[in-house]
Design a protein around this motif. Structure first.
Motif, PDB file in Angstrom:
ATOM      1  N   PHE A 133      -3.150 -26.833  48.615  1.00  0.00           N
ATOM      2  CA  PHE A 133      -2.723 -26.343  49.914  1.00  0.00           C
ATOM      3  C   PHE A 133      -3.144 -27.299  51.020  1.00  0.00           C
ATOM      4  O   PHE A 133      -4.170 -27.964  50.916  1.00  0.00           O
ATOM      5  CB  PHE A 133      -3.344 -24.973  50.193  1.00  0.00           C
ATOM      6  CG  PHE A 133      -2.803 -23.876  49.334  1.00  0.00           C
ATOM      7  CD1 PHE A 133      -1.597 -23.267  49.654  1.00  0.00           C
ATOM      8  CD2 PHE A 133      -3.477 -23.470  48.195  1.00  0.00           C
ATOM      9  CE1 PHE A 133      -1.076 -22.256  48.855  1.00  0.00           C
ATOM     10  CE2 PHE A 133      -2.967 -22.461  47.391  1.00  0.00           C
ATOM     11  CZ  PHE A 133      -1.770 -21.855  47.718  1.00  0.00           C
ATOM     12  N   GLU A 135      -3.599 -27.163  55.329  1.00  0.00           N
ATOM     13  CA  GLU A 135      -3.627 -26.178  56.397  1.00  0.00           C
ATOM     14  C   GLU A 135      -2.645 -26.601  57.472  1.00  0.00           C
ATOM     15  O   GLU A 135      -2.740 -27.700  58.016  1.00  0.00           O
ATOM     16  CB  GLU A 135      -5.028 -26.076  56.971  1.00  0.00           C
ATOM     17  CG  GLU A 135      -5.199 -24.855  57.865  1.00  0.00           C
ATOM     18  CD  GLU A 135      -6.649 -24.688  58.287  1.00  0.00           C
ATOM     19  OE1 GLU A 135      -7.238 -23.655  57.964  1.00  0.00           O
ATOM     20  OE2 GLU A 135      -7.177 -25.615  58.932  1.00  0.00           O
ATOM     21  N   LEU A 141      -1.609 -21.608  55.076  1.00  0.00           N
ATOM     22  CA  LEU A 141      -1.773 -22.632  54.042  1.00  0.00           C
ATOM     23  C   LEU A 141      -0.426 -22.899  53.376  1.00  0.00           C
ATOM     24  O   LEU A 141       0.318 -21.960  53.062  1.00  0.00           O
ATOM     25  CB  LEU A 141      -2.784 -22.169  52.999  1.00  0.00           C
ATOM     26  CG  LEU A 141      -4.210 -21.981  53.528  1.00  0.00           C
ATOM     27  CD1 LEU A 141      -5.051 -21.195  52.535  1.00  0.00           C
ATOM     28  CD2 LEU A 141      -4.845 -23.335  53.838  1.00  0.00           C
ATOM     29  N   SER A 199      -2.509 -29.310  60.393  1.00  0.00           N
ATOM     30  CA  SER A 199      -3.571 -29.288  61.392  1.00  0.00           C
ATOM     31  C   SER A 199      -4.251 -30.656  61.417  1.00  0.00           C
ATOM     32  O   SER A 199      -4.276 -31.359  60.418  1.00  0.00           O
ATOM     33  CB  SER A 199      -4.567 -28.178  61.078  1.00  0.00           C
ATOM     34  OG  SER A 199      -5.528 -28.631  60.166  1.00  0.00           O
ATOM     35  N   PRO A 200      -4.802 -31.043  62.587  1.00  0.00           N
ATOM     36  CA  PRO A 200      -5.358 -32.389  62.727  1.00  0.00           C
ATOM     37  C   PRO A 200      -6.536 -32.648  61.781  1.00  0.00           C
ATOM     38  O   PRO A 200      -6.804 -33.784  61.405  1.00  0.00           O
ATOM     39  CB  PRO A 200      -5.828 -32.447  64.187  1.00  0.00           C
ATOM     40  CG  PRO A 200      -5.702 -31.083  64.730  1.00  0.00           C
ATOM     41  CD  PRO A 200      -4.854 -30.281  63.833  1.00  0.00           C
ATOM     42  N   LYS A 201      -7.208 -31.602  61.372  1.00  0.00           N
ATOM     43  CA  LYS A 201      -8.363 -31.736  60.508  1.00  0.00           C
ATOM     44  C   LYS A 201      -7.969 -32.179  59.090  1.00  0.00           C
ATOM     45  O   LYS A 201      -8.785 -32.696  58.335  1.00  0.00           O
ATOM     46  CB  LYS A 201      -9.023 -30.360  60.452  1.00  0.00           C
ATOM     47  CG  LYS A 201     -10.445 -30.320  59.983  1.00  0.00           C
ATOM     48  CD  LYS A 201     -10.926 -28.869  60.074  1.00  0.00           C
ATOM     49  CE  LYS A 201     -12.053 -28.609  59.093  1.00  0.00           C
ATOM     50  NZ  LYS A 201     -12.369 -27.187  58.977  1.00  0.00           N
ATOM     51  N   GLU A 202      -6.706 -31.935  58.776  1.00  0.00           N
ATOM     52  CA  GLU A 202      -6.252 -32.102  57.396  1.00  0.00           C
ATOM     53  C   GLU A 202      -6.556 -33.475  56.795  1.00  0.00           C
ATOM     54  O   GLU A 202      -7.041 -33.583  55.677  1.00  0.00           O
ATOM     55  CB  GLU A 202      -4.745 -31.807  57.349  1.00  0.00           C
ATOM     56  CG  GLU A 202      -4.253 -31.262  56.056  1.00  0.00           C
ATOM     57  CD  GLU A 202      -5.054 -30.087  55.505  1.00  0.00           C
ATOM     58  OE1 GLU A 202      -5.576 -29.291  56.308  1.00  0.00           O
ATOM     59  OE2 GLU A 202      -5.181 -30.008  54.284  1.00  0.00           O
TER      60      GLU A 202
END
Ligand code: SF4
Lengths: 252, 426
Positions: A133, A135, A141, A199-202
């Motif tokens: 997955f 995010e 997800l 999402s930017p964290k990905e």
């Protein structure tokens, strides 16, 4: 050579059995896909009819069990071009001998059938692990998978139980989508392409996972053959840890 | 942009991750199976049959994030990369960062859970306390219901160990070496008692918890691990020890890990690794103990080593020609599984299929039962197709042993994941 052609539904297949028993004939091939007709073939189009289907399914339950019926239908999830035929032949034997034949492992139709089932099973189990997955913005997800067999709705309950979060799993081969609110799930076929913004964290998380993947590897014991036995190459391009590794370490 | 930067601050950086996972990888207990944990709140559950999420390039299953809280160690075990006197990069992680990382990996379905361990940072109690903080935070604050395997720190306070056990799925105190003598020599700060005592306490607490229906107390039980090939104990001794660990402390698994030399500044350790064949034969024998009803003494006497050229079931069968051949159409299941080459899966197939028909050798082949080794020990419908001359049989068995093909060696580095062993086929 008699060939039955049906509409690919479960009921359709049951109607093929009905036809076969009422005409006292055994078709050599039962299929729903288009094929090259040959001179010696006698192709019959089998109409699907709920009443006849019901009678056959009752018969299978009587001689076997509900479990037998489910097992037969399970094999229809296979992408093998002869899977429908295999299911037909095994079901035919059950009805004819009035018993569950699916454990008669020395019979070649049964063997073919159990192979299909175990392939589907293996793939289902693999995707419990190999589904990845990402995010998306908004926290949902998203995963896309490319299974050989039609298993997306088989893996969905596992993730509903486990994640309890909103998620989407997209079978890109069949364009079949499972969507869940974390409590239940639904299956649908999207008519427009799905667009997902990550999402930017990905990227950072993916990089950490890739780092971990490299770090747990024991280089002195490299054995790609073994690795690919368990995780065939076709899965690699959709796995975070292997998708970017076009480097020489991934060549055999 | 600012937001991203702040996020980044809470995250374990790549270098720390590398240091903390680099040595944990040699810990072989990858398995996440055997625990069924349901969700009351939060995220996650445990799956009875283990799930592999990826495979390393050496063919091992990745199921758990195996990570140390710290690799700073006050101990000086001779065989360990992280021992005090080694000059290696050091790092540690705080509970919160670790929890975040675990959640991020778990949510994306990278992992089934975590295998959390630590070097002895400052003191056993301080180390155990940080581990305990982390698992409690994971369960209570983050609502994590995934799999947790926690390594116990020898000599840590009993109450902390017991408390940790009520939050995690599995715990392991590692035996490290197969005898007290070797332990003294190679891991001078650890004592046999500091390892065995918590094991014993956990196993009796486990029984009490079961009585009282406290199902959150170590649902996946205890395991342990020992290094083979670093000291001179015979395989017979190792197996005997293994057997008693199963029967006295009800361990779920005993893992063996082939010694890999990392420190060369000592004469007490071999300079080369013994290779994986020894480890592999031990795992095969262990399998026979756990699933086939063999006892250690049936397989091998205490001062013997396992025959490297034969799998232990073949070796056993050759020692008992009076028991064979057996007829596949009539032999009871417990006899079938003792036939070389027929595993639990094969025996099941035979039992199912013989209800329909009298099985011939051809039928067995059709059913894809590997008969190469079995033919010397069975009759099919009264017919025998094997060889009777024992030395010939021995040679043929050895020739058909996959473990002896050089290319295959590393496939056995983690038994939990090799398919042949998942089905128990020996
Ligand atoms: S206690 Fe021993 S084995 Fe554990 S990290 Fe320290 S030196 Fe290594």
């Amino acid at each position: 050579m008699i060939v039955y052609k049906f509409d690919s539904t479960k009921e359709g297949l049951l109607c093929c059995l009905f036809e076969s028993f009422s005409k006292k004939e055994l078709p050599e091939l039962v299929t729903s896909s288009t094929f090259q007709e040959q001179f010696e073939m006698q192709v019959k189009i089998i109409e699907t009819n709920a009443v006849n289907a019901e009678r056959v399914s009752k018969g299978l339950i009587k001689y076997g069990s509900i479990a037998l019926l489910n097992r037969l239908f399970y094999a229809l999830r296979s992408s093998d071009s002869l899977s429908e035929n295999a299911v037909f032949q095994v079901a035919y034997k059950c009805l004819k001998n009035r018993r569950d034949e699916t454990y008669n492992l020395t019979d070649s139709d049964v063997l073919y059938f159990t192979d299909l089932c175990s392939k589907i099973n293996t793939e289902r189990h693999r995707y419990l692990g190999f589904t990845r997955f990402s995010e998306a913005q908004g926290g949902i997800l998203y995963a896309h998978i490319e299974p050989d067999n039609d298993i997306v709705d088989l893996i969905a309950p596992h993730f509903v139980k486990r994640l309890a979060l909103r998620f989407i799993i997209h079978d890109v081969v069949r364009n079949k989508v499972v969507i869940s609110d974390g409590k239940a799930f639904e299956v649908f076929k999207p008519t427009t392409p799905l667009v997902v913004y990550l999402s930017p964290k990905e990227k950072e998380i993916e990089a950490l996972w890739q780092k971990y993947y490299q770090s747990v590897n024991i280089t002195e014991r490299k054995n790609l053959k073994q690795m690919h036995n368990f995780m065939p190459r076709r899965y690699e391009k959709r796995l975070v840890e292997t998708k970017n590794l076009s480097s020489p370490i991934f060549k055999d | 942009m600012k937001q991203m930067f702040e996020k980044g601050e809470n995250m374990i950086d790549q270098n720390t991750l590398k240091i903390l996972t680099d040595s944990a990888k040699y810990d072989v207990s990858c398995s996440s199976s055997g625990s069924e944990r349901k969700r009351d709140f939060g995220i996650g559950n445990c799956h009875m049959a283990g799930i592999c999420h990826s495979f390393t390039q050496d063919g091992r299953c990745i199921s758990l994030l195996k990570i140390l809280m710290s690799n700073k160690c006050v101990y000086d075990c001779l065989y360990c990369v992280n021992r005090r006197s080694n000059d290696v990069p050091r790092a540690s992680a705080n509970p919160k960062d670790l929890c975040e990382l675990i959640m991020d990996f778990y949510k994306r379905n990278y992992i089934e859970g975590v295998f959390l361990s630590s070097a002895v940072d400052k003191s056993p109690n301080e180390t155990m306390e940080r581990l305990l903080d982390t698992v409690i935070m994971l369960r209570k604050v983050y609502g994590f219901n995934g799999y947790i395997h926690l390594k116990g720190i020898p000599s840590a306070d009993r109450l902390m160990v017991m408390r940790a056990a009520s939050f995690v799925d599995r715990m392991s105190f590692n035996i490290e070496l197969p005898s007290e003598k070797s332990l003294k020599l190679l891991a001078p700060q650890k004592s046999k008692n500091a390892i065995i005592r918590p094991m014993r306490e956990l196993s009796s607490e486990y029984l009490i918890a079961k009585e009282e229906k406290r199902k959150h107390f170590l649902p996946a039980g205890q395991t342990t691990q020992m290094i083979v090939g670093a000291s001179d104990e015979s395989d017979g001794k190792v197996l005997k020890l293994t057997e008693s660990l199963y029967s006295f402390y009800k361990l779920k698994r005993v893992y063996f890990s082939s010694y890999v030399p990392t420190n060369y500044d000592t004469n007490l350790l071999p300079k080369t690794s013994v290779g994986l064949l020894k480890e592999h034969r031990l795992y095969q024998a262990d399998w026979l103990l756990r699933f086939y009803g063999f006892s250690a003494s049936e397989l091998i006497s205490e001062d013997e080593d396992l025959d490297p050229m034969l799998d232990p079931k073949c070796a056993w069968a050759l020692k008992h020609p009076e028991l064979f051949p057996v007829e596949v159409n009539t032999a009871p299941p417990e006899v079938l599984v003792r036939v070389p080459g027929i595993g639990i899966k094969g025996a099941n197939k035979i039992i199912m299929a013989r209800r329909y028909t009298k099985l011939t050798l051809e039928d067995l082949v059709k059913m894809r039962i590997v008969t190469k080794r079995a033919i010397h020990f069975i009759t099919a419908n009264g017919k025998f197709f094997g060889k009777e001359h024992l030395p010939t049989v021995r040679l043929l068995l050895s020739l058909n042993d996959k473990a002896l093909e050089p290319k295959q060696m590393s496939m056995f580095s983690d038994q939990e994941t090799t398919l042949s062993l998942i089905t128990g086929e020996l």
